[in-house]
Design a protein around this motif. Structure first.
Motif, mmCIF file in Angstrom:
data_model
loop_
_atom_site.group_PDB
_atom_site.id
_atom_site.type_symbol
_atom_site.label_atom_id
_atom_site.label_comp_id
_atom_site.label_asym_id
_atom_site.label_seq_id
_atom_site.Cartn_x
_atom_site.Cartn_y
_atom_site.Cartn_z
ATOM 1 N N GLY A 157 0.794 -1.223 0.000
ATOM 2 C CA GLY A 157 0.000 0.000 0.000
ATOM 3 C C GLY A 157 0.819 1.263 0.000
ATOM 4 O O GLY A 157 0.580 2.182 -0.804
ATOM 5 N N LEU A 158 1.819 1.328 0.875
ATOM 6 C CA LEU A 158 2.624 2.536 1.001
ATOM 7 C C LEU A 158 3.925 2.485 0.214
ATOM 8 O O LEU A 158 4.628 3.492 0.121
ATOM 9 C CB LEU A 158 2.927 2.811 2.483
ATOM 10 C CG LEU A 158 1.706 3.000 3.388
ATOM 11 C CD1 LEU A 158 2.140 3.308 4.810
ATOM 12 C CD2 LEU A 158 0.809 4.113 2.843
ATOM 13 N N GLY A 159 4.256 1.320 -0.312
ATOM 14 C CA GLY A 159 5.438 1.212 -1.155
ATOM 15 C C GLY A 159 6.761 1.238 -0.417
ATOM 16 O O GLY A 159 7.796 1.566 -1.004
ATOM 17 N N LEU A 160 6.764 0.887 0.875
ATOM 18 C CA LEU A 160 8.018 0.841 1.620
ATOM 19 C C LEU A 160 8.844 -0.365 1.187
ATOM 20 O O LEU A 160 8.312 -1.370 0.710
ATOM 21 C CB LEU A 160 7.748 0.752 3.121
ATOM 22 C CG LEU A 160 7.060 1.950 3.795
ATOM 23 C CD1 LEU A 160 6.969 1.702 5.293
ATOM 24 C CD2 LEU A 160 7.798 3.242 3.509
ATOM 25 N N GLN A 161 10.159 -0.255 1.346
ATOM 26 C CA GLN A 161 11.024 -1.389 1.067
ATOM 27 C C GLN A 161 10.674 -2.536 2.025
ATOM 28 O O GLN A 161 10.501 -2.318 3.229
ATOM 29 C CB GLN A 161 12.488 -1.002 1.236
ATOM 30 C CG GLN A 161 13.009 -0.065 0.171
ATOM 31 C CD GLN A 161 13.087 -0.739 -1.192
ATOM 32 O OE1 GLN A 161 13.311 -1.951 -1.284
ATOM 33 N NE2 GLN A 161 12.885 0.040 -2.242
ATOM 34 N N PRO A 162 10.564 -3.769 1.522
ATOM 35 C CA PRO A 162 10.145 -4.883 2.381
ATOM 36 C C PRO A 162 10.998 -5.062 3.629
ATOM 37 O O PRO A 162 10.467 -5.314 4.712
ATOM 38 C CB PRO A 162 10.256 -6.098 1.453
ATOM 39 C CG PRO A 162 10.067 -5.539 0.087
ATOM 40 C CD PRO A 162 10.691 -4.184 0.112
ATOM 41 N N ILE A 163 12.303 -4.905 3.508
ATOM 42 C CA ILE A 163 13.160 -5.128 4.671
ATOM 43 C C ILE A 163 12.943 -4.049 5.719
ATOM 44 O O ILE A 163 13.025 -4.300 6.925
ATOM 45 C CB ILE A 163 14.654 -5.193 4.249
ATOM 46 C CG1 ILE A 163 15.492 -5.740 5.407
ATOM 47 C CG2 ILE A 163 15.153 -3.834 3.786
ATOM 48 C CD1 ILE A 163 16.902 -6.088 5.012
ATOM 49 N N VAL A 164 12.630 -2.813 5.284
ATOM 50 C CA VAL A 164 12.364 -1.723 6.226
ATOM 51 C C VAL A 164 10.986 -1.905 6.864
ATOM 52 O O VAL A 164 10.824 -1.752 8.087
ATOM 53 C CB VAL A 164 12.450 -0.365 5.519
ATOM 54 C CG1 VAL A 164 12.077 0.765 6.477
ATOM 55 C CG2 VAL A 164 13.852 -0.138 4.963
ATOM 56 N N ALA A 165 9.999 -2.253 6.045
ATOM 57 C CA ALA A 165 8.634 -2.416 6.550
ATOM 58 C C ALA A 165 8.552 -3.533 7.583
ATOM 59 O O ALA A 165 7.916 -3.385 8.633
ATOM 60 C CB ALA A 165 7.684 -2.693 5.391
ATOM 61 N N THR A 166 9.193 -4.666 7.294
ATOM 62 C CA THR A 166 9.125 -5.795 8.229
ATOM 63 C C THR A 166 10.070 -5.607 9.415
ATOM 64 O O THR A 166 9.876 -6.240 10.461
ATOM 65 C CB THR A 166 9.455 -7.109 7.500
ATOM 66 O OG1 THR A 166 10.731 -6.997 6.851
ATOM 67 C CG2 THR A 166 8.395 -7.412 6.452
#
Length: 347
Positions: free
Chosen positions: A130-139
């Motif tokens: 939804g927000l387009g954050l990098q997966p490693i940062v989001a998780t």
């Protein structure tokens, strides 16, 4: 053709480890039947590998879409904590006999624990898709906050469970085999059927290869990415229930610690590329067995636990090299002159 098969290398690695165990560990393949249950080193390995298998299955689909989920361990801690706190186990007297009963019906406790895991997956999916954050940062956000939340719920203490039926999830046996294997088998079978007999597997591969082209072709990439993160957390939630039921408690500090790294390693060992695209569910299960067999071997040989970390690091390094296009090109250039010289000398 067999040597070139994607599963050849993980199967060869597992076979090599089993051969080492056969030669160095007495009675490694011995199986005993006690009270209708099978016992032995092999049974112990597959039983202890069950939570990692589940985490690896969820991680496979995430990595196939060019993502990563390093919050798996935190989700394990959350689901195990929720289930343990709701079940607990209060002692009551029935007909003059003391027995423990669950604080709430176990089905509701399990549903709440899995619901918490699904919410974690929805949070990750919202941040990534939804927000387009990098997966490693989001998780990473949930990796830190999730374990902290689990510790807050337990006040940093270990919550003990006394309810006997709950233990069956992690330590029970059915038809002679650990019940945890049936859970893994059901999840694997359902996932494999969805990937093989529907277009879902093709869509995941398309998103992993080129998400822009997949979106232009009509694939709802955002929805698909959201769902794979939810699925990954659901698998982690079930793994958390297994771990909690097996140790008969919820340890928010240590439950699932570094499980996400083992899951990523299992997926890459199984042949799934970190660059996304093609994936192998069978390979991920084999990768989980390799990791657990390696751990069992190191401990059985009396080596220090730190050796396990060093070996895993070396394996990660070798796997990354094997998936590096630049390394393959450099290796081909180095082999070229050597082969040419060898052929010339032979002539």
């Amino acid at each position: 053709m067999f040597v070139r098969h994607p599963l050849f290398r993980p199967l060869a690695a597992l076979a090599l480890l089993l051969l080492v165990d056969l030669l160095l560990i007495p009675g490694f393949f011995r199986l005993e039947l006690k009270d209708g249950h099978l016992y032995g080193s092999v049974i112990d390995i597959v039983n202890r590998a069950a939570p990692l298998m589940l985490a690896a299955l969820g991680m496979t689909l995430v990595i196939a879409t060019r993502g990563i989920d390093i919050s798996v361990g935190a989700v394990v801690a959350i689901s195990g904590t929720v289930a343990a706190m709701l079940i607990g186990g209060d002692m009551v007297m029935r007909h003059g006999v003391a027995e423990y009963v669950s604080r709430v019906p176990m089905a509701w406790a399990l549903a709440a624990a899995l619901g918490a895991a699904l919410l974690c997956g929805a949070w990750n999916g919202l941040l990534v898709a939804g927000l387009g954050l990098q997966p490693i940062v989001a998780t990473l956000i949930l990796m830190v906050a999730g374990r902290g939340l689990a510790q807050l719920m337990t006040d940093g203490q270990i919550v003990t469970v006394y309810y006997q039926p709950y233990f069956f999830i992690g330590g029970g046996y059915l038809l002679g085999l650990p019940f945890a294997l049936y859970i893994v088998g059901a999840v694997f079978l359902a996932t494999a059927l969805l990937m093989r007999h529907t277009a879902l597997g093709l869509f995941i591969q398309a998103v992993g290869i080129n998400p822009v082209a997949a979106r232009l072709a009509g694939v709802r990439t955002a929805t698909l990415i959201f769902l794979v993160y939810v699925f990954c957390s659901a698998c982690a939630g079930m793994a958390g229930l297994m771990i909690s039921a097996n140790i008969k408690s919820a340890d928010a500090n240590n439950a699932g610690l570094l499980l996400e790294l083992d899951a990523i390693l299992a997926v890459t060992l199984g042949g799934t590329s970190l660059g996304g695209g093609k994936f192998s569910l069978v390979g991920s299960v084999i990768g989980a067995l390799i990791i657990q067999t390696l751990t069992y071997t190191i401990y059985s040989l009396g080596l220090a636990p730190e050796v396990n970390m060093v070996v895993k690091s070396a394996v990660v390094f070798l796997v990354c090299l094997s998936q590096s296009a630049e390394f393959k090109t450099m290796w081909a250039r180095l082999r070229g002159p050597a082969l040419h010289s060898k052929q010339g000398g032979t002539i």
